[in-house]
Write an enzyme that holds these catalytic residues in place. Structure first.
Site, mmCIF file in Angstrom:
data_model
loop_
_atom_site.group_PDB
_atom_site.id
_atom_site.type_symbol
_atom_site.label_atom_id
_atom_site.label_comp_id
_atom_site.label_asym_id
_atom_site.label_seq_id
_atom_site.Cartn_x
_atom_site.Cartn_y
_atom_site.Cartn_z
ATOM 1 N N ASP A 1 0.814 -1.216 0.000
ATOM 2 C CA ASP A 1 0.000 0.000 0.000
ATOM 3 C C ASP A 1 0.849 1.268 0.000
ATOM 4 O O ASP A 1 0.449 2.286 -0.566
ATOM 5 C CB ASP A 1 -0.926 0.022 1.221
ATOM 6 C CG ASP A 1 -2.036 -1.020 1.115
ATOM 7 O OD1 ASP A 1 -2.518 -1.462 2.170
ATOM 8 O OD2 ASP A 1 -2.402 -1.372 -0.022
ATOM 9 N N VAL A 2 2.026 1.220 0.620
ATOM 10 C CA VAL A 2 2.829 2.443 0.720
ATOM 11 C C VAL A 2 3.462 2.832 -0.603
ATOM 12 O O VAL A 2 4.112 3.873 -0.699
ATOM 13 C CB VAL A 2 3.936 2.320 1.804
ATOM 14 C CG1 VAL A 2 3.318 2.049 3.149
ATOM 15 C CG2 VAL A 2 4.948 1.260 1.438
#
Lengths: 105, 496
Positions: free
Chosen positions: B424-425
């Site tokens: 997700d990052v």
């Protein structure tokens, strides 16, 4: 000490805490959690008081036993906390200079 | 027996201990000063413990009722018991510290927090049962019957808060430990009406503490303790596994406030200063984590966010979109030709225990003249700073490791971004897609690199936030589908 005195210490300590913790580099946030956990075990002071106290009434025997148990728990945290922090901090190394001029730290 | 008189020397010693703790935290401003800081912490704790032992020597008396000071002599049995208790704790603590794997640090920290919480509860109960020893009560001697202690009203509030916060810290940390250790699934478990239940419990606890001031009956005290244990459990159970960085920081903070409350009860400046330091530390870390996820603290604590962090199985990618697949040899070739490679590690690297082979890969690249840097997102991993510790353990020099703010601008000039275990990052949808649950979250600009290499076990499955990563389908992204450790080992072989 009266209540206002200890409240003053608490308020000032909160400010100190705020500035000191913001200055901790993000790379060391995990050791920060480990060492703050270790120092919060200063609650062992209360445990030692309970364990050492003579008392009157039925409660004091139980109080002493609970105090001793709390001493065990707090000691695990103290020794474990500082030891694991030391272990982590020892891992952080800078790049080795390829040609070493004898500049000592 | 007597009013608790703390000698001025003892007060001074506790103040010195508190100052030592401040210096311990100050030392963490850089790795260079950090080990010295840790030593200050040890010195401060030693001062606090020795002062307490010396000013509270266990005494006993043969005479009853004990009145004459000359009747009292040192109770050596208790002295031995106390020293033995410290010894047992020390042994367990030291052995655990030596043997724990760095990948298990989040669970260890959670477990340690639970011990502090429980210790606070035990000390609180001891203070309730024997308040005279702590100097928080007045002895009432009735004409008929046993003398009994009436606890001071202010002390009752401090005591009530101390045991409540301690109990919440304990049960919450136990749940956090179980989730982090894999004993309990990372999926949020949501009871119906949980917000109402939690608020009702909180109101009950606070109400009972207030009532405790007027009536120090045992049932009130014990209900406060029990309700606090329950709410600690209920608060943490609905929070997803990858939100644990915030939870652990929050519980860290609570353990500080519990110590501070006990410090107020005992009028002990070492505990008060420490409590303030630890409380602020946890609060600031929670704030940093929430800011890095662009979610409010309340929304994290309210729980219910996040899929299971195994992320495999049920399809998140609804549409069959084209993506490029690569091999270890492709990756080795691309990186050895590069001028600069930025490695982006995440929780997956920790799970696969790939940090050591990753460093080997970095060394081989450096030997070919490639500049290798590591980019860490603040919430990568399950605890603040977790990735940094794992890289340090693998002997990656800390000046090769950069935080998001410092390195994000460099991706545009970087030839290869190597993403291992993070998801997700790195998702560019956080910047562009307003409908995405991760919209607004600060992410690493990996897509700006000339080429992106992304290690993942398989194309199915989504990240923690339950969304598909836009990065996979871009032209300059090459997916390396394999176990992280195996893939990196293959790349190392190919670089030879």
């Amino acid at each position: 000490m009266d209540f206002i005195a200890i409240l003053s210490i608490f308020v000032l300590a909160c400010f100190v805490g705020y500035f000191v913790v913001w200055a901790v580099t993000p790379a060391l946030h995990t050791p920060l959690m480990a060492v703050t956990n270790a120092i919060s075990s200063v609650i062992i002071v209360g445990a030692l008081i309970a364990a050492a106290a003579a008392g009157i009434g039925a409660g004091s025997g139980v109080a002493k036993a609970l105090g001793l148990l709390a001493v065990v728990l707090a000691s695990i945290n103290i020794f474990g906390g500082f030891a694991v922090t030391a272990r982590m901090l020892a891992m952080y190394k800078k790049k080795e200079r390829p040609v070493a001029p004898a500049a000592s730290k | 027996m007597h009013e608790l008189t703390v000698s001025p020397w003892a007060s001074l010693a506790y103040l010195v201990a508190g100052v030592c703790f401040i210096l311990a935290l100050r030392g963490l401003s850089s790795p260079a000063s950090s080990q010295r800081g840790n030593r200050f912490g040890i010195i401060g704790m030693t001062i606090a413990v020795v002062t307490t032992l010396v000013t509270h020597v266990p005494l006993r008396s043969e005479a009853w009722p004990p009145g004459n000071p000359h009747d009292w002599m040192i109770d050596w049995t208790t002295v031995v018991e106390i020293l033995a208790a410290i010894g047992v704790g020390a042994a367990i603590g030291l052995v655990t510290a030596r043997r724990i794997a760095m990948t298990a640090m989040p669970q260890l920290v959670a477990a340690f927090h639970s011990l502090v919480g429980l210790a606070a509860v035990l000390v609180g109960v001891a203070a309730y049962l024997n308040p005279q020893a702590f100097g928080i009560s007045d002895l009432v001697v009735p004409l008929i019957g046993q003398p009994f202690a009436v606890i001071h009203p202010v002390s009752r509030i401090e005591l009530g808060l101390g045991v409540a916060i301690g109990a919440i810290t304990f049960s919450g940390s136990v749940i956090a430990f179980l989730k982090l250790n894999g004993n309990m699934g990372g999926k949020p478990i949501m009871l119906p009406g949980r917000h109402v239940i939690n608020l009702a419990l909180l109101a009950a606890i606070l109400g009972l503490i207030a009532y405790f001031v007027t009536d120090q009956s045992a049932w009130i005290f014990w209900t406060i303790v029990i309700l606090s244990f329950v709410i600690g459990f209920l608060l943490i159970v609905p929070i997803g596994g990858a939100d644990m960085p915030v939870v652990v920081s929050m519980l860290n903070s609570y353990s500080g406030w519990a110590a501070a409350a006990m410090g107020f009860t005992l009028h002990n400046s070492a505990m008060i200063i420490t409590g303030a330091l630890v409380g602020s530390s946890g609060a600031i870390l929670s704030y940093i984590m929430c800011r890095a996820m662009n979610r409010s603290f309340i929304s994290v604590i309210a729980g219910g966010f996040g899929t299971s962090d195994a992320g495999a199985g049920s399809g998140g990618s609804a549409v069959d979109r084209p993506w490029k697949r690569g091999s270890a040899e492709d990756a080795a070739f691309l990186m050895s030709q590069a001028e600069q490679v930025i490695i982006v590690p995440g929780y997956g690297m920790a799970v696969a225990q790939a940090q050591h082979v990753l460093r080997e890969m970095g060394d081989k690249l450096k030997a070919e003249g490639v500049r290798v840097k590591y980019a860490i997102h603040p919430v990568a991993g399950r605890m603040p700073g977790h990735m940094n510790v794992l890289l340090a353990e693998a002997n990656v020099p800390y000046d090769d490791v950069f935080e998001l703010e410092d390195i994000n601008s460099e991706f545009a000039q970087t030839d290869v971004a190597f993403v291992i275990g993070a998801n997700d990052v790195t998702n560019p949808a956080a910047k562009t897609d307003k409908t995405s649950p991760i919209y607004g979250m600060p992410v690493l600009d990996v897509e700006k690199a000339k080429t992106v290499l992304f290690i993942k076990r398989s194309m199915g499955g989504v990240g923690y936030a339950g969304v598909d990563n836009e990065l996979f389908y871009r032209d300059n992204t090459m997916m390396l589908l394999a176990d992280a450790k195996k893939m990196v080992e293959d790349i190392v072989k190919a670089l030879d």
